[in-house]
Write a protein that holds these residues in place. Structure first.
Motif, mmCIF file in Angstrom:
data_model
loop_
_atom_site.group_PDB
_atom_site.id
_atom_site.type_symbol
_atom_site.label_atom_id
_atom_site.label_comp_id
_atom_site.label_asym_id
_atom_site.label_seq_id
_atom_site.Cartn_x
_atom_site.Cartn_y
_atom_site.Cartn_z
ATOM 1 N N ALA A 193 9.410 25.146 -39.664
ATOM 2 C CA ALA A 193 10.750 24.778 -40.091
ATOM 3 C C ALA A 193 10.692 24.478 -41.577
ATOM 4 O O ALA A 193 9.621 24.434 -42.181
ATOM 5 C CB ALA A 193 11.257 23.575 -39.312
ATOM 6 N N THR A 194 11.854 24.264 -42.169
ATOM 7 C CA THR A 194 11.958 23.823 -43.560
ATOM 8 C C THR A 194 12.630 22.463 -43.569
ATOM 9 O O THR A 194 13.555 22.215 -42.781
ATOM 10 C CB THR A 194 12.767 24.833 -44.387
ATOM 11 N N ALA A 195 12.162 21.567 -44.433
ATOM 12 C CA ALA A 195 12.721 20.218 -44.502
ATOM 13 C C ALA A 195 14.235 20.269 -44.652
ATOM 14 O O ALA A 195 14.774 21.036 -45.450
ATOM 15 C CB ALA A 195 12.097 19.451 -45.656
ATOM 16 N N GLY A 196 14.918 19.460 -43.855
ATOM 17 C CA GLY A 196 16.371 19.437 -43.842
ATOM 18 C C GLY A 196 16.978 20.259 -42.738
ATOM 19 O O GLY A 196 18.164 20.091 -42.417
ATOM 20 N N ILE A 237 12.374 10.714 -36.741
ATOM 21 C CA ILE A 237 13.168 11.442 -35.762
ATOM 22 C C ILE A 237 14.157 10.501 -35.075
ATOM 23 O O ILE A 237 13.926 9.286 -35.007
ATOM 24 C CB ILE A 237 12.202 12.096 -34.723
ATOM 25 N N ASP A 238 15.256 11.046 -34.573
ATOM 26 C CA ASP A 238 16.189 10.268 -33.763
ATOM 27 C C ASP A 238 15.476 9.773 -32.508
ATOM 28 O O ASP A 238 14.754 10.526 -31.836
ATOM 29 C CB ASP A 238 17.392 11.123 -33.367
ATOM 30 N N PHE A 239 15.687 8.497 -32.186
ATOM 31 C CA PHE A 239 14.963 7.841 -31.098
ATOM 32 C C PHE A 239 14.970 8.627 -29.781
ATOM 33 O O PHE A 239 13.917 8.791 -29.147
ATOM 34 C CB PHE A 239 15.524 6.430 -30.897
ATOM 35 N N PRO A 240 16.102 9.174 -29.313
ATOM 36 C CA PRO A 240 16.094 9.869 -28.020
ATOM 37 C C PRO A 240 15.257 11.149 -27.998
ATOM 38 O O PRO A 240 14.993 11.684 -26.924
ATOM 39 C CB PRO A 240 17.585 10.196 -27.791
ATOM 40 N N ARG A 263 16.663 16.857 -36.596
ATOM 41 C CA ARG A 263 16.520 17.259 -37.991
ATOM 42 C C ARG A 263 15.145 16.840 -38.478
ATOM 43 O O ARG A 263 14.670 15.750 -38.175
ATOM 44 C CB ARG A 263 17.612 16.596 -38.833
ATOM 45 N N VAL A 264 14.497 17.711 -39.244
ATOM 46 C CA VAL A 264 13.199 17.363 -39.839
ATOM 47 C C VAL A 264 13.449 16.999 -41.306
ATOM 48 O O VAL A 264 13.681 17.864 -42.141
ATOM 49 C CB VAL A 264 12.178 18.514 -39.712
ATOM 50 N N PRO A 265 13.399 15.708 -41.651
ATOM 51 C CA PRO A 265 13.795 15.292 -42.995
ATOM 52 C C PRO A 265 12.723 15.508 -44.051
ATOM 53 O O PRO A 265 13.049 15.646 -45.233
ATOM 54 C CB PRO A 265 14.088 13.800 -42.825
ATOM 55 N N VAL A 321 6.247 21.888 -41.537
ATOM 56 C CA VAL A 321 7.559 21.786 -42.166
ATOM 57 C C VAL A 321 7.403 22.111 -43.651
ATOM 58 O O VAL A 321 6.735 21.378 -44.395
ATOM 59 C CB VAL A 321 8.165 20.387 -41.976
ATOM 60 N N ALA A 322 7.997 23.211 -44.079
ATOM 61 C CA ALA A 322 7.870 23.666 -45.461
ATOM 62 C C ALA A 322 8.757 22.832 -46.390
ATOM 63 O O ALA A 322 9.792 22.299 -45.986
ATOM 64 C CB ALA A 322 8.251 25.138 -45.563
ATOM 65 N N ASP A 323 8.326 22.744 -47.637
ATOM 66 C CA ASP A 323 9.089 22.057 -48.672
ATOM 67 C C ASP A 323 9.922 23.100 -49.416
ATOM 68 O O ASP A 323 9.373 24.028 -50.022
ATOM 69 C CB ASP A 323 8.124 21.359 -49.650
#
Length: 308
Positions: free
Chosen positions: A74-77, A101-104, A127-129, A154-156
């Motif tokens: 993935a890419t960040a965001g 990550i979101d808790f659930p 979402r991967v921040p 996760v790419a920058d």
């Protein structure tokens, strides 16, 4: 850099995986013996499978029948969507190790979600921040200690690091299907107060582990059947190293090369150039090298255990 241990390793007879720089065109690696997964819409099917570990074939649990599980990129965001399909005889989850990550979506059974029962599915959408090297794995019992893990990269989108290509390296210790199951090993440990005092490492401050494993793997391969990475000399390569082991810290070296550590646990650090580094369970290190001409061993020695 608190987790970095610097040393010098002998270059004798260590071959766990090999890196070949043969003057050929670049051949990008796909860990887990398959095609890299798409950034979105991935299906992870947790199921019993037979995997080949050199001359041995063992029965274990995997994602999609491969060891490690498929590379998820993935890419960040971005938003990642992964459907877990549980074809195991037991409930399971997926935890996204190192991701804010979101808790659930965190995959901690009994806390952030109810485990997915056999025959069921669960959709992880999050979402991967942050960019970085991470991995995913089951968070139920000893399921990680089978084959239920895989890399998540996760790419920058504004990557400041300059390199020509990259390889993902997943380290593991292994006993499933050889010395019983991980559950068997845990029962033996819990039923005794004895400890193998030979499992010691000065670098780790004393006791280094609970048990010896019959095999140590790089990208699902034992020393007798190493995976080969190929690229041209003078190429600058980024290695993303993940320790998915249950009970083993590894000392990592690349023959005839010094490694410049650029990231720890997914995040950039002040670069430091070393001969070896020690990576603990669950940790990730990124390093870059400029390749020489030849073929070189990529070594992961089990710290305090003697295996590699």
């Amino acid at each position: 850099m608190d987790n970095l241990a610097i040393g010098r390793v002998s270059r004798r007879v260590f071959v766990t995986g090999t890196f070949a720089a043969l003057g050929l065109g670049a051949a990008l690696e796909t860990p887990a013996g398959g095609v890299a997964a798409r950034p979105r819409g991935t299906v992870l099917r947790a199921r019993p499978a037979k995997v080949k570990l050199g001359k041995r074939t063992v029965s274990t649990w995997t994602y999609n029948g491969v060891l490690p599980g498929p590379l998820i990129k993935a890419t960040a965001g971005e938003t990642v969507a992964v459907r877990l399909v549980n074809d195991l005889p037991a409930p399971t989850t997926v935890h996204w190790h190192g991701i804010r990550i979101d808790f659930p979506m965190d995959g901690a059974p009994g806390f952030s979600q109810t485990p997915t029962r056999p025959g069921g599915t669960f959709d992880y959408v999050f979402r991967v921040p942050d960019p970085g090297t991470h991995f995913y794995h089951s968070h139920v019992g000893t399921q990680l200690d089978r084959g239920l893990y895989g890399p998540l990269v996760v790419a920058d989108p504004r990557e400041p690091l300059r390199y020509d290509e990259e390889f993902t390296v997943v380290l593991d210790d292994w006993l499933d299907g050889i010395n019983g199951t991980p559950d068997d090993a845990l029962r033996r440990l819990n039923s005794s107060t004895e400890h193998d005092d030979t499992l010691r490492s000065e670098a780790l401050g004393g006791v280094s582990a609970e048990l010896r494993h019959p095999l140590y793997l790089i990208n699902g391969r034992p020393p007798a059947a190493p995976r080969t990475f190929a690229a041209s000399p003078r190429r600058r390569v980024r290695f993303r190293v993940i320790n998915a082991a249950a009970d083993t810290a590894f000392r990592v070296a690349l023959g005839d090369h010094r490694m410049t550590i650029t990231h720890t646990d997914g995040f950039p650090c002040s670069p430091v150039t070393v001969d070896t580094f020690i990576i603990g369970m669950g940790e990730r290190y990124d390093f870059v090298v400029t390749l020489k001409s030849g073929a070189f061993p990529l070594v992961a020695q089990a710290e305090g255990k003697g295996g590699r």
